[in-house]
Design an enzyme around this catalytic site. Structure first.
Site, PDB file in Angstrom:
ATOM      1  N   TYR A  37      -1.352   4.763   1.367  1.00  7.39           N
ATOM      2  CA  TYR A  37       0.070   4.519   1.565  1.00  7.39           C
ATOM      3  C   TYR A  37       0.326   3.992   2.957  1.00  7.39           C
ATOM      4  O   TYR A  37      -0.237   4.484   3.930  1.00  7.39           O
ATOM      5  CB  TYR A  37       0.870   5.825   1.497  1.00  7.39           C
ATOM      6  CG  TYR A  37       1.283   6.221   0.128  1.00  7.39           C
ATOM      7  CD1 TYR A  37       2.056   5.373  -0.643  1.00  7.39           C
ATOM      8  CD2 TYR A  37       0.928   7.447  -0.374  1.00  7.39           C
ATOM      9  CE1 TYR A  37       2.443   5.758  -1.918  1.00  7.39           C
ATOM     10  CE2 TYR A  37       1.303   7.838  -1.639  1.00  7.39           C
ATOM     11  CZ  TYR A  37       2.065   6.984  -2.400  1.00  7.39           C
ATOM     12  OH  TYR A  37       2.444   7.373  -3.635  1.00  7.39           O
ATOM     13  N   ARG A 223       7.575  -5.949   0.659  1.00  8.62           N
ATOM     14  CA  ARG A 223       6.304  -5.234   0.603  1.00  8.62           C
ATOM     15  C   ARG A 223       5.792  -5.315  -0.822  1.00  8.62           C
ATOM     16  O   ARG A 223       6.545  -5.610  -1.754  1.00  8.62           O
ATOM     17  CB  ARG A 223       6.456  -3.780   1.051  1.00  8.62           C
ATOM     18  CG  ARG A 223       7.239  -2.916   0.091  1.00  8.62           C
ATOM     19  CD  ARG A 223       7.394  -1.491   0.601  1.00  8.62           C
ATOM     20  NE  ARG A 223       6.163  -0.725   0.514  1.00  8.62           N
ATOM     21  CZ  ARG A 223       5.888   0.158  -0.449  1.00  8.62           C
ATOM     22  NH1 ARG A 223       6.756   0.379  -1.410  1.00  8.62           N
ATOM     23  NH2 ARG A 223       4.757   0.826  -0.449  1.00  8.62           N
ATOM     24  N   ASN A 225       3.841  -3.262  -3.930  1.00  5.53           N
ATOM     25  CA  ASN A 225       3.429  -1.964  -4.458  1.00  5.53           C
ATOM     26  C   ASN A 225       2.677  -2.234  -5.764  1.00  5.53           C
ATOM     27  O   ASN A 225       2.752  -3.340  -6.287  1.00  5.53           O
ATOM     28  CB  ASN A 225       4.646  -1.070  -4.676  1.00  5.53           C
ATOM     29  CG  ASN A 225       4.261   0.393  -4.808  1.00  5.53           C
ATOM     30  OD1 ASN A 225       3.126   0.773  -4.558  1.00  5.53           O
ATOM     31  ND2 ASN A 225       5.218   1.220  -5.220  1.00  5.53           N
TER      32      ASN A 225
END
Lengths: 347, 315, 200
Positions: A37, A223, A225
């Site tokens: 993460y 971002r 994911n």
């Protein structure tokens, strides 16, 4: 550039497929051979031509089929799209953002003509020609957020900013990685991330929130994911978990390459002008393992990432049960050679 | 920081001390819209010095044809407002940052009560337009010493919800009367001197209002103080912050990179790690918690200062 | 019965810090069952808290009504269920002004539903206090059929609406005043883990 839109499905017979060009432009999410993460937020700058970062809202060969799939999902469960009453202004902000970006970036597909509050929107791929009054929801067939997100790939959340927090107060969520808008609507940043293991104690969310509270107009960020999905299914909602869940157990060593998909979310965040809310589009890209491994760098790296991922994360992402089979399949494409930095294929 | 060069389209005196500036795109065209309560940072090249001051936008948030601000001349200040008043002329161009809102309306509110003291009227001038356009219930209270000083009067619409309280006409603002009996879901916004913000908070607390319904913006400019030295570990420099300079400005002068947004101690963007501190940090910000301030491990260079032997920052 | 001590959990799971008197301000009080004892303790700490209080009590099998009435709240009402108390609560919230405090005491279901009503009426979250007493049974929403099953004490449990077997999550929605229940055998139908009692 003209896009050839696929005729395909994301359920039942699953005729979804990526063209070779779509595979090359797939936003592979790992820039290292291991995954942990991190906040990993970067400016949402225009990327190279042909990449999914070229335009502010990427439109690709799956556009029409995805919008058709969304329509089916919404017919079955209208609660996938909800907006708390104070979020209508943010909905208009978002409608304006998407319409202006798409009309500028894809003039052959979309057009927007504005005369004060009298707007005229044309969406050629979906055959829509709409005249309406900006900020007057009665002149659209549905609310402004629902209207524009029925025409925009990806899930979309609108976050209200107040009390030093962000609140998930509106959204169109039909292709989510296992979370329910109907349940999470009204939650703040920490609450809707509550089920994510470990990240809270690592302070990732505090740092991300502080960053997002100061997000500026005209300076969107992004971002990536990721998760894993069996079959190219967009509606992996908890609502329908009991319907699609059994499919997860149908993988065999013979079918894993074709049926196991890497699912990547291109998340972007935008400060909206009139409402001061934050728009949070979550664009989903699917790619079968057998297509991933056509890029040798990706095959090697995905094998190493999934092999070494902590069990807790594999469980959270819901592929723990299939991991041995997936890793075994991918191992055949990992010769142990070093991989180059960055997410893009080697030239 | 996305800033753009804008032309000073019009300068209008509003009172002996307050002047309105209107900015437009030099080549025509529209500016990004904003939400009521937003501010912009105006860059002022003053000799070798680049001053940056934040001002609330007072024009209609839904009108992109120009941005308007109202600047009160502070003769004892650090020089930004004097620069705006004496050195800026119509037709000049200045760099203006993108609008940032740290004082936005809570759009869930059943009713909005806006309380302004003096030049604190500025963010409400934009919020009023937004409230009227969205047809939301509100009332506005504007306190000023005298009619002549009340620069905002000319800019306020003639509406029953708008109340001016002019103290030298014997019409002082009665906070108790304003706050008592407001319906559930009312939010109160205060902008003005610290004294007014404290008084609203006290009165509201006495009447049982929860903190979550109170919003405030102090027009905080970096307070002057004694000069002090700072060591910068990462860049290997030692800088001196002059009495009328902020630490952030001193960093910028030394070409040390430090992010910022509000320059008023509110947004937290310039938060900087303190590596060692022998002495006392004068925290003037509204961002750090009391515990963080006491620990002296963080500083907001835009407004905070230092007294003592050694302050070393991670910059 | 003392206040319940819960195991620390994820950030969406509500906590109930306990009631602290805000004095003789306008107050709404809503309690069920053993929650009455929290209000009694509150009044014992500061009798003036009852001076302007409108107290609604749902006994739910217990019998503390007379004790609460003896605390002399400005208004007292005993209701047989939350559903029957709701119109009165909504009217009280609609008529209330800023400065009103809401005290909630009792089970999670009661606290959660009272809180959701108050927030929807515009009462800010920091004007609402809560104290958990009594049963730790949970109010569960089935994520599949959206039905709410009250008084869930086991994990997994059977949805009282659609009949699916659901596991009990700590993920909680303030808006729905419910925890989330998710099909436990979705991937392998019939593969149901052993039933356990829910712990605090």
């Amino acid at each position: 550039m003209t896009i050839r839109f696929n005729d395909e499905t994301f359920r039942d017979d699953y005729t979804f497929h990526n063209s070779p060009e779509a595979v090359r432009r797939f936003p592979f999410p790992f820039d290292h051979d291991s995954y942990m993460y991190s906040v990993n937020i970067e400016p949402h700058r225009r990327g190279q031509a042909g990449s999914v970062f070229q335009h502010r809202f990427d439109v690709d060969e799956h556009y029409i089929a995805e919008m058709r799939d969304r329509e089916i999902t919404l017919k079955d469960d209208p609660l996938r799209c909800q907006s708390l009453p104070h979020m209508e202004l943010a909905g208009w902000d978002f409608l304006e953002l998407v319409m202006t970006c798409k009309a500028e970036d894809y003039p052959d597909l979309f057009s927007l003509t504005r005369d004060g509050d009298r707007w005229h929107w044309i969406n050629r791929p979906l055959g829509i020609d709409q005249r309406f009054t900006f900020l007057d929801a009665t002149t659209l067939p549905c609310g402004p957020m629902e209207y524009i997100t029925r025409q925009t790939q990806g899930d979309h959340a609108l976050l209200d900013q107040r009390e030093g927090n962000l609140w998930m107060d509106a959204g169109m969520i039909t292709s989510q990685a296992d979370w329910s808008l109907d349940f999470d609507i009204g939650m703040n940043f920490f609450e809707w991330h509550a089920p994510v293991p470990k990240a809270a104690e690592m302070g990732v969310f505090q740092r991300a929130l502080k960053f997002l509270l100061n997000l500026q107009q005209g300076a969107p960020v992004r971002r990536l994911n990721w998760t894993m999905t069996v079959n190219p299914r967009l509606d992996t909602s908890p609502e329908n978990y009991h319907k699609w869940g059994p499919e997860k157990r149908t993988l065999t060593p013979e079918t894993v390459g074709a049926k196991q998909y890497l699912r990547v979310e291109l998340q972007t965040l935008w400060r909206l002008p009139r409402s001061n809310a934050v728009a949070f589009p979550i664009r989903c890209y699917l790619c079968a393992l057998e297509d991933i491994v056509t890029v040798p760098k990706w095959g090697r790296r995905l094998h190493r990432v999934l092999r070494d991922l902590p069990e807790e994360l594999a469980t959270y992402k819901g592929f723990s049960v299939n991991r041995p089979m997936i890793v075994d399949y991918l191992s055949k494409f990992d010769d142990g050679a070093p991989t180059s930095p960055g997410i893009f294929p080697d030239p | 920081m996305t800033a753009r060069l804008l032309r000073v389209a019009k300068i209008t005196p509003l009172s002996p001390l307050v002047t309105r500036f209107r900015f437009e795109c030099p080549e025509g065209g529209t500016l990004p819209l904003f939400s009521g309560g937003a501010h912009v940072v105006v860059e002022m090249p003053d000799g070798g010095l680049l001053r940056r001051n934040a001002y609330s936008l007072i024009s209609d948030p839904m009108d992109g044809s120009g941005y308007e601000i109202a600047v009160r001349r502070e003769d004892a200040g650090r020089g930004g407002s004097r620069f705006m008043h004496s050195r800026v002329a119509e037709g000049d161009t200045l760099r203006i940052g993108a609008p940032v809102n740290l004082f936005s309306l809570d759009l869930r509110a059943r009713k909005h009560v806006l309380i302004a003291g003096g030049i604190g009227i500025t963010p409400f001038l934009a919020q009023l337009r937004q409230l009227i356009r969205l047809q939301l219930p509100f009332e506005l209270h504007y306190a000023a010493r005298s009619r002549a000083e009340a620069a905002g009067l000319a800019l306020l619409p003639d509406l029953p919800q708008v109340h001016a309280h002019i103290s030298d006409e014997g019409n002082r603002m009665d906070l108790g009367a304003i706050l008592a009996g407001q319906p559930l879901g009312t939010h109160v916004y205060t902008c003005g001197p610290e004294g007014l913000i404290d008084a609203v908070a006290e009165t509201a607390t006495r009447l049982g209002w929860p903190r979550g319904a109170l919003h405030s913006e102090a027009f905080l400019s970096p307070p002057p103080g004694a000069a002090f030295q700072v060591r910068l570990a990462r860049s290997g420099k030692t800088i001196t912050v002059a009495p009328h300079q902020s630490l952030l400005e001193a960093l910028e002068e030394a070409q040390v990179d430090a992010p910022w947004l509000c320059r008023g101690g509110a947004c937290g963007q310039c938060e900087t790690v303190v590596l060692s501190c022998k002495g006392r940090i004068e925290h003037h910000d509204h961002f750090l918690t009391d515990a963080e301030k006491a620990s002296q491990t963080r500083i907001m260079p835009c407004v905070s200062r230092f007294q003592g032997e050694d302050l070393t920052l991670d910059r | 019965m003392p206040p319940t001590a819960f195991t620390p959990s994820i950030p969406s799971r509500p906590v109930y810090p306990g009631l602290v008197s805000r004095g003789a301000t306008p107050a709404l009080m809503l309690a069920d069952a053993e929650g009455a004892l929290a209000l009694a303790d509150l009044a014992a700490s500061d009798p003036a808290v009852m001076d302007r209080a409108h107290l609604i009590y749902i006994p739910a099998g217990s019998d503390h009504g007379a004790r609460l009435q003896a605390l002399r709240p400005a208004q007292f009402h005993q209701a047989p269920s939350f559903a029957t108390a709701l119109p009165r609560l909504r009217k009280a919230l609609a008529d209330a002004h800023m400065g009103t405090v809401l005290y909630l005491a009792g089970t999670e279901g009661l606290i959660g539903q009272g809180l959701a009503e108050a927030l929807a009426a515009g009462l800010p979250a920091d004007a609402i206090q809560s104290e958990h007493r009594g049963s730790i049974a949970r109010r569960m929403q089935c994520v599949h059929c959206k039905g709410v099953t009250e008084d869930v004490t086991t994990d997994p449990f059977t949805c009282s609406h659609c009949g699916l077997t659901l596991f009990v999550r700590d993920h909680y929605s303030r808006r729905l005043a419910a925890f989330q229940g998710v099909c436990v055998d979705a991937e392998a139908p019939g593969d149901i883990p052993e039933t356990q009692e829910i712990r605090p």
